[in-house]
Design a protein around this motif. Structure first.
Motif, PDB file in Angstrom:
ATOM      1  N   ALA A 181       7.202 -15.323   1.259  1.00 47.25           N
ATOM      2  CA  ALA A 181       7.648 -14.030   1.769  1.00 47.25           C
ATOM      3  C   ALA A 181       8.015 -13.088   0.625  1.00 47.25           C
ATOM      4  O   ALA A 181       7.734 -11.885   0.678  1.00 47.25           O
ATOM      5  CB  ALA A 181       8.840 -14.205   2.704  1.00 47.25           C
ATOM      6  N   SER A 182       8.623 -13.635  -0.424  1.00 53.33           N
ATOM      7  CA  SER A 182       8.990 -12.808  -1.568  1.00 53.33           C
ATOM      8  C   SER A 182       7.753 -12.282  -2.272  1.00 53.33           C
ATOM      9  O   SER A 182       7.687 -11.103  -2.642  1.00 53.33           O
ATOM     10  CB  SER A 182       9.853 -13.619  -2.542  1.00 53.33           C
ATOM     11  OG  SER A 182      10.223 -12.839  -3.661  1.00 53.33           O
ATOM     12  N   LEU A 183       6.756 -13.129  -2.464  1.00 53.50           N
ATOM     13  CA  LEU A 183       5.530 -12.671  -3.128  1.00 53.50           C
ATOM     14  C   LEU A 183       4.878 -11.543  -2.336  1.00 53.50           C
ATOM     15  O   LEU A 183       4.438 -10.535  -2.909  1.00 53.50           O
ATOM     16  CB  LEU A 183       4.542 -13.831  -3.293  1.00 53.50           C
ATOM     17  CG  LEU A 183       3.279 -13.451  -4.078  1.00 53.50           C
ATOM     18  CD1 LEU A 183       3.570 -13.422  -5.571  1.00 53.50           C
ATOM     19  CD2 LEU A 183       2.131 -14.401  -3.775  1.00 53.50           C
ATOM     20  N   LEU A 184       4.835 -11.700  -1.009  1.00 52.07           N
ATOM     21  CA  LEU A 184       4.185 -10.691  -0.185  1.00 52.07           C
ATOM     22  C   LEU A 184       4.929  -9.362  -0.218  1.00 52.07           C
ATOM     23  O   LEU A 184       4.322  -8.301  -0.395  1.00 52.07           O
ATOM     24  CB  LEU A 184       4.074 -11.185   1.260  1.00 52.07           C
ATOM     25  CG  LEU A 184       3.251 -10.275   2.187  1.00 52.07           C
ATOM     26  CD1 LEU A 184       1.767 -10.437   1.904  1.00 52.07           C
ATOM     27  CD2 LEU A 184       3.545 -10.550   3.648  1.00 52.07           C
ATOM     28  N   THR A 185       6.253  -9.406  -0.055  1.00 50.04           N
ATOM     29  CA  THR A 185       7.014  -8.165   0.090  1.00 50.04           C
ATOM     30  C   THR A 185       7.428  -7.549  -1.238  1.00 50.04           C
ATOM     31  O   THR A 185       7.469  -6.317  -1.364  1.00 50.04           O
ATOM     32  CB  THR A 185       8.277  -8.402   0.939  1.00 50.04           C
ATOM     33  OG1 THR A 185       9.093  -9.403   0.317  1.00 50.04           O
ATOM     34  CG2 THR A 185       7.908  -8.851   2.343  1.00 50.04           C
ATOM     35  N   LYS A 186       7.731  -8.369  -2.233  1.00 51.19           N
ATOM     36  CA  LYS A 186       8.244  -7.850  -3.499  1.00 51.19           C
ATOM     37  C   LYS A 186       7.139  -7.623  -4.533  1.00 51.19           C
ATOM     38  O   LYS A 186       7.106  -6.582  -5.193  1.00 51.19           O
ATOM     39  CB  LYS A 186       9.296  -8.810  -4.071  1.00 51.19           C
ATOM     40  CG  LYS A 186      10.450  -9.119  -3.122  1.00 51.19           C
ATOM     41  CD  LYS A 186      11.313  -7.919  -2.831  1.00 51.19           C
ATOM     42  CE  LYS A 186      12.467  -8.224  -1.896  1.00 51.19           C
ATOM     43  NZ  LYS A 186      13.461  -9.158  -2.429  1.00 51.19           N
ATOM     44  N   ASN A 187       6.254  -8.595  -4.689  1.00 50.66           N
ATOM     45  CA  ASN A 187       5.207  -8.471  -5.705  1.00 50.66           C
ATOM     46  C   ASN A 187       3.981  -7.714  -5.206  1.00 50.66           C
ATOM     47  O   ASN A 187       3.403  -6.904  -5.929  1.00 50.66           O
ATOM     48  CB  ASN A 187       4.783  -9.854  -6.208  1.00 50.66           C
ATOM     49  CG  ASN A 187       5.922 -10.615  -6.853  1.00 50.66           C
ATOM     50  OD1 ASN A 187       6.522 -11.475  -6.207  1.00 50.66           O
ATOM     51  ND2 ASN A 187       6.247 -10.316  -8.106  1.00 50.66           N
TER      52      ASN A 187
END
Length: 476
Positions: free
Chosen positions: A345-351
């Protein structure tokens, strides 16, 4: 004339600690249960993986109900039309159900309750799916909580009601059998998931007992290690109400009292149950959390519409091994380890700067435990707009996280077999490995394993910045 009770089943496919079903059985007479495959698009309909689980669960539950003298009817349509019609056909003295909490669900239930009462039926709803009702836990000013820790403290001070004892059925013996439930056509991924899960109330409590006997001793630490069997895996059973959350609470408390050395694992497990209630607290008190940010902390973000990157993410082809392992585990099993859920989820939304709603919708369709409160609540937590969320500028680095929680690459080797021969040192960052190391391991980037789809350093810096207009060059 024999009295009749009608029980409308939703997320409560169990005999034990089921207040609506218990109230019906206590009356004696004839008890009929109904499950409606909802078609009202104003409500959130189950995704494909959840629908697959539901079909199996209903089949098992029909057999349990028949043994208790309860007939199960299963129909498809809009509940606001079907339930009043069925009530008029069956003419029950009472209609019972356990409450739901999403705005659209509450609106539907209120409409049906009003119509049934106007037609002369007695309708009663119960608390059946949470530790405490969302309105039972209030701040000192009488409002909803926004931070988990004081919410958890208040819930514990209130106390969790004891689960109902499973009563001996007083219902008339029914001619119903498991044949009253005809399983509909399987979703397209049912075949690959068959045999991976034991489904139903008995299986759920079996998992719980195994968890207490085997896993809880190391749960506080091992639950973060995706390569270990360190979690309870009870989430799908809770999602469909095959197990009672109050039964889990009191069962864990009792076990902890008998085994004081396990207090760390027991307390962590209880905390996770409270987190589930915390998500429902937000679902009840706020606008639809599947569509609206709970906080405006990320209102400045300009989400990037990158279909190529999103497609690579869904297929586990991002070039970041632990992320790819998680997405492949999800597609193959309908479940993903909780630590890895945060990383993907972090990769999708932040990166990648892709809207959290797109990721939440993908999880909704592919998770067997896709829960109407926990799924969006967790996505908003990672994205930085949820209640008690980490600051938006916190970005999980998938390489660092992988090295920390899957040091030997056990999880990677299981789900990304093309990297199985990479040394431990490089398995989480094959793109940094010397060419001869990759060649020896049989890894050719861009051929049998992808190059990273985004630069971690520059995209993380951009995610922490309040400006992100010039970011097209950050994507591979």
């Amino acid at each position: 004339m024999v009295s009749r009770a009608l029980v409308w089943l939703r997320n409560d496919l169990r005999l034990g600690d089921n207040p609506a079903l218990d109230a019906a059985l206590a009356r004696g007479g004839t008890v009929t249960a109904i499950y409606i495959h909802e078609k009202d698009t104003a409500q959130r309909l189950p995704g494909g993986a959840a629908q697959w689980w539901l079909e199996q669960s209903l089949s098992f539950f029909a057999q349990q109900l028949a043994k208790a003298g309860v007939e199960l009817l299963v129909q498809t349509g809009e509940s606001k039309d079907l339930l009043p019609k069925i009530a008029k056909d069956l003419k029950p003295e009472v209609v019972f159900w356990n409450r739901r909490y999403a705005p659209s669900e509450r609106e539907c239930d209120a409409h049906i309750k009003a119509e049934l009462r106007q037609s002369g039926f007695t309708v009663t709803s119960f608390s059946g799916n949470l530790l405490l009702e969302p309105w039972q836990v209030e701040t000192g000013s009488g409002g909803p909580y926004q931070v988990f820790t004081p919410f958890a403290r208040a819930l514990r001070q209130k106390g969790v009601p004891a689960p109902l004892r499973l009563r001996e059925s007083k219902a008339n013996t029914s001619s119903a059998s498991q044949d009253t439930y005809k399983r509909p056509a399987q979703p397209h991924w049912a075949e690959k998931m068959a045999g991976l899960w034991d489904i139903g109330e008995e299986a759920g409590y079996g998992h719980f007992h195994d968890f207490l006997d085997e896993t809880v001793k190391t749960y506080a630490e091992s639950r973060d290690i995706p390569g270990k069997h360190g979690t309870s895996k009870l989430s799908p059973y809770l999602r469909f109400g095959e197990v009672s959350v109050r039964q889990l609470w009191h069962g864990a408390l009792h076990y902890g009292e008998q085994h004081t050395s396990l207090s760390s694992g027991i307390e962590k497990f209880l905390s996770e149950l409270i987190w589930r209630d915390f998500h429902y607290h937000q679902l009840y008190h706020r606008k639809d959390i599947t569509r609206y940010d709970m906080r405006d902390a990320i209102s400045h973000i300009e989400w990037h519409d990158n279909s190529t990157a999103f497609d690579a993410w869904t297929k586990g082809q991002t070039g970041f091994p632990i992320v790819d392992a998680g997405m492949r585990q999800l597609w193959a099993t309908g479940w993903m380890h909780n630590r890895v859920r945060m990383l993907v989820a972090s990769l999708l939304t932040k990166n990648l700067l892709i809207d959290w709603r797109r990721g939440e919708e993908w999880f909704w369709d592919t998770l067997v435990d896709a829960d109407i409160a926990s799924n969006p609540g967790s996505w908003q937590w990672v994205a930085g707009c949820g209640m008690d969320a980490a600051p938006y500028f916190r970005v999980f680095n998938p390489v660092v996280q992988g090295e920390r929680f899957d040091a030997k690459g056990t999880y990677i080797r299981q789900w990304v077999p093309e990297l199985a021969n990479m040394p431990d040192k490089w398995i989480h960052k094959p793109f940094d490995a010397p060419e001869d190391i990759r060649e020896k391991a049989g890894v050719t980037l861009g051929t049998n394993y992808p190059q990273p789809i985004v630069d971690l350093k520059s995209s993380s810096h951009r995610a922490r910045s309040s400006k992100n207009a010039d970011h097209n060059d950050l994507f591979a």
